[in-house]
Design a protein around this motif. Structure first.
Motif, short mmCIF file in Angstrom:
data_model
loop_
_atom_site.label_atom_id
_atom_site.label_comp_id
_atom_site.label_asym_id
_atom_site.label_seq_id
_atom_site.Cartn_x
_atom_site.Cartn_y
_atom_site.Cartn_z
N ASP A 161 -77.74 43.12 -34.34
CA ASP A 161 -78.49 42.21 -33.46
C ASP A 161 -78.74 40.88 -34.14
O ASP A 161 -78.52 39.81 -33.56
CB ASP A 161 -79.88 42.80 -33.16
N ILE A 162 -79.23 40.96 -35.37
CA ILE A 162 -79.58 39.73 -36.09
C ILE A 162 -78.32 38.88 -36.30
O ILE A 162 -78.33 37.66 -36.07
CB ILE A 162 -80.27 40.06 -37.44
N ALA A 163 -77.24 39.53 -36.72
CA ALA A 163 -75.99 38.79 -36.97
C ALA A 163 -75.53 38.08 -35.70
O ALA A 163 -75.14 36.92 -35.72
CB ALA A 163 -74.91 39.75 -37.47
N ARG A 164 -75.61 38.80 -34.59
CA ARG A 164 -75.16 38.22 -33.32
C ARG A 164 -76.03 37.01 -32.96
O ARG A 164 -75.53 35.94 -32.62
CB ARG A 164 -75.18 39.28 -32.22
N GLN A 165 -77.33 37.18 -33.03
CA GLN A 165 -78.23 36.08 -32.66
C GLN A 165 -78.07 34.89 -33.60
O GLN A 165 -78.09 33.74 -33.16
CB GLN A 165 -79.67 36.57 -32.65
N LEU A 166 -77.93 35.17 -34.88
CA LEU A 166 -77.79 34.06 -35.84
C LEU A 166 -76.52 33.27 -35.57
O LEU A 166 -76.54 32.04 -35.53
CB LEU A 166 -77.77 34.59 -37.28
N THR A 167 -75.40 33.97 -35.39
CA THR A 167 -74.15 33.23 -35.19
C THR A 167 -74.20 32.43 -33.88
O THR A 167 -73.69 31.31 -33.82
CB THR A 167 -72.91 34.15 -35.21
N THR A 168 -74.86 32.97 -32.87
CA THR A 168 -74.98 32.22 -31.62
C THR A 168 -75.79 30.94 -31.85
O THR A 168 -75.39 29.85 -31.41
CB THR A 168 -75.69 33.08 -30.54
N ILE A 169 -76.88 31.06 -32.55
CA ILE A 169 -77.72 29.88 -32.82
C ILE A 169 -76.94 28.85 -33.63
O ILE A 169 -76.94 27.66 -33.34
CB ILE A 169 -79.03 30.29 -33.53
N ARG A 170 -76.22 29.33 -34.65
CA ARG A 170 -75.42 28.40 -35.47
C ARG A 170 -74.35 27.72 -34.62
O ARG A 170 -74.18 26.50 -34.68
CB ARG A 170 -74.75 29.18 -36.60
N LEU B 31 -75.41 41.86 -43.83
CA LEU B 31 -75.64 40.86 -42.79
C LEU B 31 -74.48 39.85 -42.75
O LEU B 31 -73.95 39.56 -41.67
CB LEU B 31 -76.98 40.15 -43.02
N ILE B 32 -74.06 39.35 -43.91
CA ILE B 32 -72.97 38.36 -43.86
C ILE B 32 -71.65 39.03 -43.47
O ILE B 32 -70.80 38.40 -42.85
CB ILE B 32 -72.82 37.54 -45.17
N ARG C 158 -94.36 31.38 -34.02
CA ARG C 158 -94.29 32.00 -32.69
C ARG C 158 -93.29 31.31 -31.78
O ARG C 158 -92.82 31.89 -30.80
CB ARG C 158 -95.67 32.02 -32.04
N SER C 159 -92.98 30.05 -32.08
CA SER C 159 -92.07 29.32 -31.19
C SER C 159 -90.60 29.50 -31.60
O SER C 159 -89.71 28.98 -30.93
CB SER C 159 -92.43 27.84 -31.19
N LEU C 160 -90.34 30.20 -32.69
CA LEU C 160 -88.94 30.37 -33.12
C LEU C 160 -88.19 31.30 -32.17
O LEU C 160 -88.77 32.24 -31.61
CB LEU C 160 -88.90 30.97 -34.53
N ASP C 161 -86.88 31.05 -32.01
CA ASP C 161 -86.06 31.96 -31.20
C ASP C 161 -85.83 33.27 -31.95
O ASP C 161 -85.66 34.32 -31.35
CB ASP C 161 -84.68 31.33 -30.92
N LEU C 162 -85.77 33.16 -33.27
CA LEU C 162 -85.54 34.38 -34.07
C LEU C 162 -86.27 34.26 -35.40
O LEU C 162 -86.06 33.31 -36.14
CB LEU C 162 -84.03 34.56 -34.33
#
Ligand SMILES: Nc1nc2c(c(=O)[nH]1)N[C@H]1C(S)=C(S)[C@@H](COP(=O)(O)OP(=O)(O)OC[C@H]3O[C@@H](n4cnc5c(=O)[nH]c(N)nc54)[C@H](O)[C@@H]3O)O[C@H]1N2
Ligand SMILES: Nc1nc2c(c(=O)[nH]1)N[C@H]1C(S)=C(S)[C@@H](COP(=O)(O)OP(=O)(O)OC[C@H]3O[C@@H](n4cnc5c(=O)[nH]c(N)nc54)[C@H](O)[C@@H]3O)O[C@H]1N2
Ligand code: SF4
Ligand SMILES: [Mo]
Length: 754
Positions: free
Chosen positions: A82-91, A470-471, A401-405
């Motif tokens: 989940d984290i990897a997916r969300q991070l790459t999307t944000i990047r 994660l990477i 609290r305002s962060l997406d992740l």
């Protein structure tokens, strides 16, 4: 029952420990006499470390915030995917500026930080917010200019000094110098040595001093520049040293000679005659060294203070010698070099530059809340509890609290972790291989690679595994290179390690995109073949080879054998074997000049920005705000606090409430008695605290301890949440480090029942 060695994780000294383990529990702790640097010394806090290892807030499995806003336990696979997916999307949508890390290591753990840095690289981010950016970066910046590189960190040879000057530090409680209490005792006992303490409080260290200058808080720049002016006026500067080793003296001299000595000393409110004695004593001592810490780094003129403190030992030639101040080496590079005059990535809103690779926590809320389209949207926070330790808690909470992740990696469910979308449970520092980069000693430097002494709790993982997975899931780091994995198998022999390292370098040279992931590359290819499951320490091989190359003579003098090719490898093997740590280098004092990084190997005294600040000092307002007439030092080190490393309230033997020290005469004017509850308000917020009458305080000042306010198991906070009072904007204009020791407050007696 077994006996194991490890180290204390509560302050930068990392004293060697001997632990008794019964049933996978730490049952007894004492100093490890075999530790080459600390030799069995510990302070009263280390014996309480069982409360860090075993307590009710320990995390046991990954947590994910569900649609109802509650945490539920998930598998590592689910969490990391989940984290990897969300991070790459944000990047991919917003670029590297949308991501930052915070922390990456505390007082005992820096190995994980090297792995975390790779997540930043995977996100194409340069934003590394770290607690060092709220205390030491001003100092690092000055080092960069004086000595040519921000990694040129200085140390003080207090143990050998004839004249030891402590400015704004309390080593009796905070340590930071070798075996602090023993060292202070020796200094005090020796009639031929002089100890001077400059501190608004009559501290436990001041009790060991010959002279205590109990200055007004925030006036150190005035006092130190007056001392420097006295040294020049009385011709006590070391002309030979300056001529031989420094450039730019004339510019510094002309500004310092213009300092109105009497006026400045009066502003600091200390006796002129004593200041003259201290200045002369320091300059003329056979050896003198200065130790400083938060007293000058958490107050007005932070960066300038660092400059002036260094000028004290540079203009007098108390540098590069026994008993003086010196540069030192690092085996594990915890600092970078980011000269803002070159190309560096700045923050979006404040356009702030990093110092030594570190961004300042004070600016973080604005960079999340005010930076618009290019704001920080996702963060990984590791080994850090900003909700209690960084300024302006309410605003920081709003920002988080305002962060997406928000991902928090910790051993415990902290105040910060409670705000996260994902909480990743790390194995504790007694459950994994670990080290710190706090090898800050000179001329004899040591290193301690610690092994796990108890089995991991629950489903926790060490950070090296967490961030490598994660990477890998982010797709930036491929499956282990087969050739390297094969060569890794020959790691048992020196020749095998040589071949492995050569192949690794060649692989990285051919595949530049892998360079930022060298740490995990070594972990995955050499790691599996390392002895006793020490895979995480694989990257040390590269560090040791580099260290062996740069400091061959000193490493050999420490008893490590080998030639140009094998010395570093042998150092690496010796570190893996040495369960109590080992001496890695023995330099000569004169080697300091080889550690300088200026092209001409001279100290560049002239820093225009600092001289400008020095000249602007007279305009500085030093009187107090009539609405907030007391100056609060928000964050004193005491017998029973240790950052946020303990969460179990039972660890404290005394001062469970974290009381506010106040001078009895001040208390009387406020009608406050011992144990009364006081309401303490600043322009940022208000908290309550329990009063402790204390004649060691300077009148007009009060003090609260650092490291309280913990909501153990979600209970109400225990002790003062000092950062409810501090404001992000109250910081050094240059380094953006906070004025935690200079918080104007007003005090009122509060009803006793609350
Ligand atoms: N027991 C304990 N030890 C610790 C820690 C801990 O939490 N607890 N934390 C560790 C960490 S992270 C750090 S950075 C170090 C910090 O270690 P120190 O900096 O030594 O500790 P502090 O008590 O924060 O501050 C030092 C002194 O600054 C004085 N001071 C306040 N205002 C001024 C001023 O305007 N001028 C001058 N000259 N002095 C002033 C205070 O009275 C105090 O005695 O301690 C480390 N060691
Ligand atoms: N007002 C005020 N604020 C201050 C100060 C002050 O004097 N006054 N002092 C400041 C200073 S100098 C400092 S250094 C900071 C310190 O504050 P922080 O940078 O927040 O560091 P620690 O308090 O050491 O936090 C350590 C966190 O790491 C977790 N931890 C422990 N071991 C591990 C591990 O192995 N892995 C992981 N992932 N986590 C682990 C602990 O549970 C804890 O949550 O506070 C600063 N804040
Ligand atoms: S707190 Fe510091 S001085 Fe005390 S035992 Fe631990 S490392 Fe040593
Ligand atoms: Mo610190």
């Amino acid at each position: 029952m077994t006996t194991e060695t490890s180290a204390c994780i509560l302050c930068s000294r990392n004293c060697g420990l001997e632990l008794t383990i019964e049933d996978n529990k730490i049952t007894k702790i004492k100093g490890d006499e075999a530790h080459p640097l600390t030799g069995g010394y510990i302070c009263q806090k280390a014996a309480r470390l069982g409360h860090y290892q075993h307590h009710a807030d320990r995390l046991t499995h990954p947590l994910k915030r569900n649609a109802q806003g509650e945490f539920e336990a998930v598998s590592w696979d689910e969490a990391l995917s989940d984290i990897a997916r969300q991070l790459t999307t944000i990047r991919d949508q917003h670029g590297g500026k949308a991501f930052a890390t915070a922390g990456g290591g505390g007082q005992g753990n820096h190995l994980g930080g090297a792995y975390l840095a790779q997540v930043r690289a995977a996100m194409k981010s340069r934003y590394n917010y770290n607690s060092l950016g709220q205390e030491k970066t001003g100092d690092f910046w000055v080092n960069g200019r004086l000595f040519g590189h921000q990694t040129c960190h200085t140390t003080e040879d207090v143990e050998h000094a004839d004249f030891a000057l402590f400015i704004g530090c309390n080593p009796y409680q905070a340590h930071g110098i070798p075996n602090a209490r023993d060292t202070l005792k020796h200094l005090k006992k020796d009639p031929n040595r002089t100890v001077v303490v400059i501190d608004p409080r009559r501290t436990e260290t001041a009790e060991h001093a010959d002279i205590h200058l109990q200055l007004k808080p925030g006036t150190d720049a005035f006092l130190m520049s007056a001392m420097l002016a006295i040294i020049l006026r009385d011709n006590l500067h070391n002309r030979d040293f300056i001529a031989q080793h420094c450039t730019g003296f004339e510019a510094v001299e002309s500004v310092l000679r213009a300092v109105p000595i009497e006026d400045y000393v009066q502003r600091a409110d200390v006796p002129l005659e004593l200041v003259e004695r201290v200045a002369r004593g320091f300059a003329t001592a056979r050896s003198a060294s200065v130790r400083i810490d938060l007293g000058i780094q958490h107050t007005l003129n932070t960066t300038l203070n660092g400059y002036l403190e260094k000028l004290l030992y540079l203009l007098t030639g108390q540098f590069g010698k026994q008993g003086g101040n010196n540069l030192h080496t690092f085996l594990a590079p915890i600092l970078g070099h980011t000269d803002e005059r070159g190309k560096v990535v700045r923050t979006v809103h404040h356009q702030m530059f990093p110092i030594a690779g570190i961004m300042p926590p004070n600016l973080l809320p604005d960079e999340i809340l005010l930076a618009g389209e290019h704001r920080i949207r996702a963060m990984v926070i590791d080994s850090c509890n900003p909700m209690l330790t960084w300024p302006d808690t309410p605003r920081l909470e709003q920002a988080f609290r305002s962060l997406d992740l928000l991902v928090v990696t910790d051993v415990a469910l902290t105040e910060t972790a409670r705000l996260a979308h994902y909480v990743l449970p790390a194995s504790s520092q007694f459950e994994k291989w670990e080290f710190t980069g706090f090898n800050l000693d000179f001329p004899v430097n040591g290193f301690h690679l610690r092994h796990p002494v108890v089995k991991p709790t629950g489903d926790t993982l060490p950070e090296p595994e967490i961030y490598t997975r994660l990477i890998e899931r982010m797709g930036v780091f491929p499956k282990p290179n087969r050739l390297l994995a094969l060569l890794g198998k020959t790691a048992g022999s020196t020749v095998g390690l040589m071949a492995y390292m050569a192949a690794t370098m060649a692989t990285l040279a051919r595949n530049k995109h892998l360079m930022p992931y060298a740490v995990s590359l070594m972990y995955r290819t050499l790691g599996p073949n390392m002895p006793n499951g020490s895979a995480a320490a694989a990257p040390l091989l590269a560090m040791c080879m580099d260290y062996g190359k740069r400091h061959a003579k000193a490493v050999a003098a420490a008893g490590i054998k080998g030639n140009r090719l094998t010395l570093g490898i042998n150092l690496f093997k010796a570190i893996l074997r040495a369960r109590s740590g080992l001496i890695i280098s023995r330099h000569e004092y004169a080697d300091v000049w080889t550690l300088l990084r200026t092209p001409d190997r001279k100290v560049h005294l002239h820093i225009p920005e600092m001289l400008e600040e020095l000249q602007a000092l007279p305009a500085q307002r030093t009187q107090t705000d009539p609405d907030y007439p007391f100056i609060l030092a928000a964050g004193e080190r005491r017998a029973y606090n240790a950052n946020q490393i303990f969460r179990d309230p039972a660890w404290r033997k005394v001062d469970r409430e974290g009381s506010m020290r106040i001078h009895p005469d001040d208390a009387m004017t406020l009608n406050l008695a011992d144990k009364d509850t006081v309401q303490c308000s600043s322009r940022g917020g208000q908290i309550r605290a329990v009063v402790q009458l204390d004649a060691s305080m300077r009148r007009g000042t009060v003090s609260l301890p650092h490291g309280y306010g913990i909501r153990s198991q979600g209970n109400p906070p225990l002790g003062p949440e000092v950062n409810q009072l501090t404001r992000s904007a109250d910081c050094d204009p240059f380094s953006k480090t906070p004025f935690h020791k200079f918080v104007p407050v007003k005090l009122e007696k509060a009803p006793a029942h609350v």
